[in-house]
Design an enzyme around this catalytic site. Structure first.
Site: not given
Ligand code: ADP
Length: 490
Positions: A248, A380, A174, A282
């Site tokens: 990470e 961050e 995903k 990061c």
């Molecule tokens: P950023 O703020 O850098 O976009 P996120 O941590 O929101 O980082 O996103 C990193 C990944 O995690 C993306 O693929 C995002 O779609 C996914 N993601 C966001 N929310 C969730 C969740 N609640 N559970 C699992 N995956 C998630």
């Protein structure tokens, strides 16, 4: 007509059963890249089922053959490097030289992990009984879920996918919602390399799709890279379900510049670590800890250097700084300018979105007069923003570095070999650089961080295999008698 960017499940490109879609835009000019499938819980379940069905056959492939397939992946990536790099720049904004570097990481990783097909080392050790043999083997974990961010659309997924595949796992991936077109093109490489149907499945969508994947009963391992907030949510959900997780997450990386440093070398390294990829790495340097003897001169030179950086559409070879990934990111970075003002920090340069007709550009920014406990020194920001903190000596700098809630990367510029080795010993980040910026990890070494950056797991290197394998200990008793170990019931 815009083509729909589809899921790849069980070897077929498919729409969502719900027909839901989302937009992917070029952050440099807000032009539409494509509409992508927004996957539902059912789509995710279908992808996991496809992976489960493919797992038994894939696991039974001799590992050297799995490795050879990864070499084919590397070869196709080399052939398509320019095309993939340009798509990456258009979809998430990083400048084209950085996009090429991002694809190159996947090529390097594919060759490296391809070689693991002929190693995947376990070990033997002496055993206590006569006529008995013992060995420990790596077994694939099963179906693994990869959840990845947009800032390294190729490198980060490859750090997870390639070790997972060579070890014999089936994958459901995903990727971030900002890079669906790139992720589909990357998946196509594996299909064209001859990966059997169902071994790699792509489900597009946002956070809800990711959360649905974490919950799926068929998923044994989750490897996540992204924000700390989301990573911790994933960790909690997965822990309650007894799943293994590799995380990470964030960083607040510091470069320490001592008075005796090579001035120009340090200046260039700080500039690129802070502003490369618009600070959206990061491992980006977001804190400069500069010793007070050179601090005024170094900070002044840094401000002048930052003024020369060329902002624009990353497809142009002379552009050095691209846009932030989307409007939300621009707003978040903007909010930190308010925080800085409230904390009494001087915004020496930048501090606002760059004036352009379209796109999400933010000016390279330097904060001066920052104190170690301030929010802008601790949180961050994930943008082209550098906080300058003056320090007395190396000990103070190490203490400031180590008190961060994060622990990913740190760096020291010095010409004193004793100071360099003290820093190597005492800095408590997962990655330490000497006379090099905080970015630029190589795939053959473990990548990851301490404290709030991770959960003790590492990517890349041979350590990457740990996330995706289970150790199996095997004892072969060829004595033909009931020996003491069995009687003791150990
Ligand atoms: P950023 O703020 O850098 O976009 P996120 O941590 O929101 O980082 O996103 C990193 C990944 O995690 C993306 O693929 C995002 O779609 C996914 N993601 C966001 N929310 C969730 C969740 N609640 N559970 C699992 N995956 C998630």
């Amino acid at each position: 007509m815009i083509e729909l960017i589809c899921n790849y499940i069980g070897g077929q490109w498919q729409e969502s059963e719900s027909r839901a879609v989302f937009r992917s835009e070029n952050p440099a000019n807000e032009a539409l890249i494509g509409m992508a499938v927004d996957s539902s819980e059912q789509d995710v379940a279908a992808a996991v089922a496809a992976a489960q069905a493919a797992f038994a056959d894939w696991r039974a492939w001799p590992a050297p053959r799995r490795g050879e397939l990864l070499y084919e992946v590397a070869r196709i990536l080399e052939e398509r490097k320019e095309e993939l790099s340009r798509l990456m720049t258009r979809e998430m904004g990083k400048v084209i030289v950085e996009a090429r570097g991002d694809v190159q990481e996947a090529i390097d990783m594919a060759y490296f992990m391809g070689g693991e097909g002929r190693r995947l080392n376990g070990y033997t050790a002496p055993v206590e009984m006569p006529n008995k043999f013992g060995m420990a083997l790596r077994d694939p974990a099963g179906v693994v879920a990869l959840i990845t961010p947009w800032n390294f659309p190729c490198a980060v997924p490859s750090w997870k996918m390639l070790p997972a595949l060579v070890a014999g796992n089936a994958v459901v991936w995903k990727p971030a919602e900002d890079v669906p077109a790139f992720s589909a093109a990357f998946t196509q490489v594996f299909a064209d390399a001859g990966l059997p149907a169902g071994v790699l499945n792509l489900v597009l969508g946002g956070g809800e799709t990711g959360a649905a994947l974490v919950r799926q009963p068929g998923v044994r391992v989750i490897s996540f890279t992204g924000s700390t907030e989301t990573g911790l949510q994933v960790y909690q959900t997965a822990a309650a379900l007894g799943k293994k997780v590799s995380l990470e997450m964030g960083g607040k990386n510091a470069i320490i510049v001592l008075d005796d440093a090579d001035f120009n070398l340090a200046l260039e390294a700080v500039t690129w670590s802070a502003y490369g990829t618009s600070g959206q790495r990061c491992t980006a340097c977001s804190r400069l800890l500069v010793q007070n003897g050179i601090a005024p001169r170094f900070t002044a030179a840094l401000i002048e250097r930052a003024k020369t950086l060329q902002l624009g559409d990353g497809l142009h070879e002379d552009v050095q700084i691209g846009p932030l990934v989307n409007g939300k990111a621009l707003e978040k970075v903007g909010r930190y300018m308010e925080v800085a003002r409230e904390e009494g920090v001087t915004i020496a340069i930048g501090g606002q979105p760059a004036q352009r007709q379209a796109g999400h550009f933010f000016e390279p920014t330097v904060f001066t007069g920052v104190k170690r406990a301030m929010r802008v020194a601790q949180e961050e920001i994930f943008g082209p923003v550098l906080a300058v903190i003056e320090i007395e000596d190396l000990d103070e700098a190490i203490a400031i570095n180590n008190e961060s809630i994060y622990g990913l990367s740190s760096s020291v510029f010095t010409t004193d070999v004793n100071a360099a080795f003290r820093a190597i010993r005492d800095l408590t980040t997962g990655i330490v650089y000497i006379n090099h910026g905080t970015t630029g990890a190589e795939i053959q070494f473990p990548f990851g961080g301490t404290r709030g950056t991770g959960n003790g797991m590492r990517e890349a290197g041979l350590t990457a295999l740990d996330a995706f394998t289970e150790w199996k200990s095997v004892y072969v008793d060829y004595s033909g008698t009931l020996q003491r170990a069995q009687i003791d019931n150990r």
